[in-house]
Design an enzyme around this catalytic site. Structure first.
Site, mmCIF file in Angstrom:
data_model
loop_
_atom_site.group_PDB
_atom_site.id
_atom_site.type_symbol
_atom_site.label_atom_id
_atom_site.label_comp_id
_atom_site.label_asym_id
_atom_site.label_seq_id
_atom_site.Cartn_x
_atom_site.Cartn_y
_atom_site.Cartn_z
ATOM 1 N N GLY A 14 55.006 32.111 57.971
ATOM 2 C CA GLY A 14 53.560 31.992 58.573
ATOM 3 C C GLY A 14 52.928 30.781 57.811
ATOM 4 O O GLY A 14 52.492 29.781 58.278
ATOM 5 N N GLU A 169 71.775 46.330 61.250
ATOM 6 C CA GLU A 169 72.534 45.219 61.109
ATOM 7 C C GLU A 169 73.319 45.282 59.926
ATOM 8 O O GLU A 169 74.539 45.075 59.866
ATOM 9 C CB GLU A 169 71.669 44.007 61.003
ATOM 10 C CG GLU A 169 71.212 43.748 62.290
ATOM 11 C CD GLU A 169 69.771 42.673 62.249
ATOM 12 O OE1 GLU A 169 69.419 42.185 63.604
ATOM 13 O OE2 GLU A 169 69.363 42.365 61.233
ATOM 14 N N ASP A 298 52.920 38.835 57.578
ATOM 15 C CA ASP A 298 53.251 40.248 57.110
ATOM 16 C C ASP A 298 52.046 40.854 56.375
ATOM 17 O O ASP A 298 51.833 42.138 56.099
ATOM 18 C CB ASP A 298 54.578 40.310 56.409
ATOM 19 C CG ASP A 298 55.736 40.442 57.317
ATOM 20 O OD1 ASP A 298 55.583 40.231 58.475
ATOM 21 O OD2 ASP A 298 56.725 40.479 56.823
#
Ligand SMILES: Cc1cc2nc3c(=O)[nH]c(=O)nc-3n(C[C@H](O)[C@H](O)[C@H](O)COP(=O)(O)OP(=O)(O)OC[C@H]3O[C@@H](n4cnc5c(N)ncnc54)[C@H](O)[C@@H]3O)c2cc1C
Length: 416
Positions: A14, A169, A298
């Site tokens: 961001g 993952e 976030d």
């Protein structure tokens, strides 16, 4: 008239996107980050499982922004904000702002069990990743050295808690490490005997994806010999293993991929926050009553078109950073500000090993090798967006294709 001073805290997706988009604007911009590098978090699990080295997924913030002559980079940890005096507090000094953009991301949450952190580390930064890599590789070494079958079993058991994208993952990558990359490296043990257990309290893996893709991910995990335990939360976690419901599982390596909480931004501001500590922002991403303070990524609770909070994803943070820069440029130029922030959702992806992935583009759902190729292409495009394209592309493809052993190094203090 003096130029406005825009302070951006955090050079993640961001903050960096805002800083980039403000390059050349009629404003002085200061980017503050406690680290000197920007990190491509989506590939952190690859560092943790010895697939990539840290330098392949991180780059100094200073070098990324070196061409933006109106942007200054300050390395330092922010500890608070004085809204009245318009001051950002660092550990050793204060920096005044006209406009503040807080983009400090998220940290992991242990749902009231902070004592689990030392035995079940989570994956958030390079140190976490190299620490987990050390634990995983040391476990194989210790298994090789012991003659005690029970201890060997414990060293060769790896538990990943949480089956969101990171957990899936991680589990897939540990399984590939054991079954493929390390297969010829040991004499006393067969790394293929390793047991990789993925534990999820909810009813399916990748709960944020459509059920058919969860099913496909589950099948891929099974093909990689990952044991998946669904619907049972972990009730105990210590250095010898975990308890899942009533069942005890002895394991030397436990990885936490189950929860995140926001950064401290809401505490600094003393404003309304949501359940996980994110600052509630208005449609233009400002804090209500404070048009000079933006919170993005976030650490922000911003609503999407469906009235639900936007998810903690890199594209959300990037688009918000670019939007804030557009809005600030309009303010500086005295133009009408753009309308409310709108997130463009291009889809979500998760990979499970080297040949399988799932991708949900809304109108199209893909799994298997095709999804994996798409995943690879998209990650390469985004990853190398900020570094020398050819070098990183070559490095990355080489290490990904060959399971290069150069990054399977155990560094730092002993972990077991
Ligand atoms: C392991 C992992 C895998 C992920 N995989 C994906 C994925 O596949 N796809 C996807 O879209 N998203 C993924 N995400 C989520 C994505 O990385 C985040 O949504 C994104 O990074 C948010 O951007 P941000 O700018 O809000 O915060 P971040 O990118 O986290 O950046 C925050 C920055 O603030 C700095 N900072 C924090 N506190 C302070 C302080 N007090 N003082 C100074 N600086 C501070 C930090 O050092 C950091 O540089 C993943 C996240 C993790 C952890």
């Amino acid at each position: 008239m003096s130029r406005p001073h825009i302070v951006i805290v955090g050079a993640g997706f961001g903050g960096l996107s805002a800083a980039h988009s403000l390059a050349g604007a009629a404003a002085d911009v200061t980017v503050i980050d406690r680290r000197n590098y920007h990190l491509f978090q989506p590939l952190l699990y690859q560092v943790a499982t010895a697939g990539l080295s840290p330098a392949q997924i991180a780059q100094p913030i200073r070098s990324i922004l070196r061409k933006a002559s109106n942007v200054r980079v300050v390395m330092g940890r922010v500890t608070g904000v004085d809204r009245q005096r318009r001051i950002v507090k660092l550990e050793d000094r204060e920096i005044a702002y006209d406009t503040l953009v807080l983009a400090t991301g998220a940290r992991h949450a242990y749902f009231g069990h902070d004592e689990w952190e030392s035995v079940a580390p989570a994956l958030k930064n390079i140190d976490d990743a190299t620490g987990i890599r050390r634990r995983i590789l040391s476990a194989f070494e210790q298994a090789e050295q012991t003659d005690d079958p029970e201890a060997r079993r414990r060293f060769l058991t790896f538990v990943v808690i949480g089956a969101g994208p990171t957990g899936v993952e991680m589990a897939g990558a540990i399984a590939e490490l054991a079954h493929v990359a390390l297969r010829y490296d040991f004499r006393a043990i067969n790394p293929r005997d390793a047991r990789i257990v993925l534990v999820e309290g909810g009813p399916r893996v990748l709960a944020a994806f459509p059920p058919q893709l969860s099913e496909s991910a589950l099948r891929s995990l099974k093909r990689l010999h990952v044991e998946v335990r669904l619907g049972k939360p972990v009730s105990e976690c210590d250095e010898r293993g975990v308890t899942i419901d009533d069942e005890r599982l002895e394991a030397a390596t436990i990885v936490w991929a189950a929860g995140v909480a926001s950064s401290s931004a809401s505490k600094w501001l003393g404003v309304e926050k949501d359940r996980v500590g994110r600052v509630v922002v208005g449609p233009d991403l400002t804090v209500p009553g404070h048009p000079e303070i933006f919170v993005i990524g976030d650490t922000a609770h911003a609503l999407g078109p469906n009235g639900q909070p936007l998810p903690g994803l890199a594209p959300v943070a990037k688009q918000q950073g670019a939007y804030v820069a557009r809005l600030l440029r309009a303010r500086i130029a005295g133009r009408t500000a753009p309308g409310p922030f709108r997130y463009r959702d291009y889809g979500a992806m998760a990979t499970i090993g080297r040949r399988a992935a799932v991708a949900d583009f809304g109108w199209l759902k893909v799994d298997g090798t095709l999804a994996w190729l798409l995943w690879g292409m998209i990650h390469i495009t985004f990853l190398i967006g900020f570094r020398n394209r050819f070098v990183v592309l070559f490095d990355w493809l080489w290490s990904y294709a060959t399971f290069q052993s150069g990054v399977r190094l155990i560094t730092g203090p002993d972990s077991h």
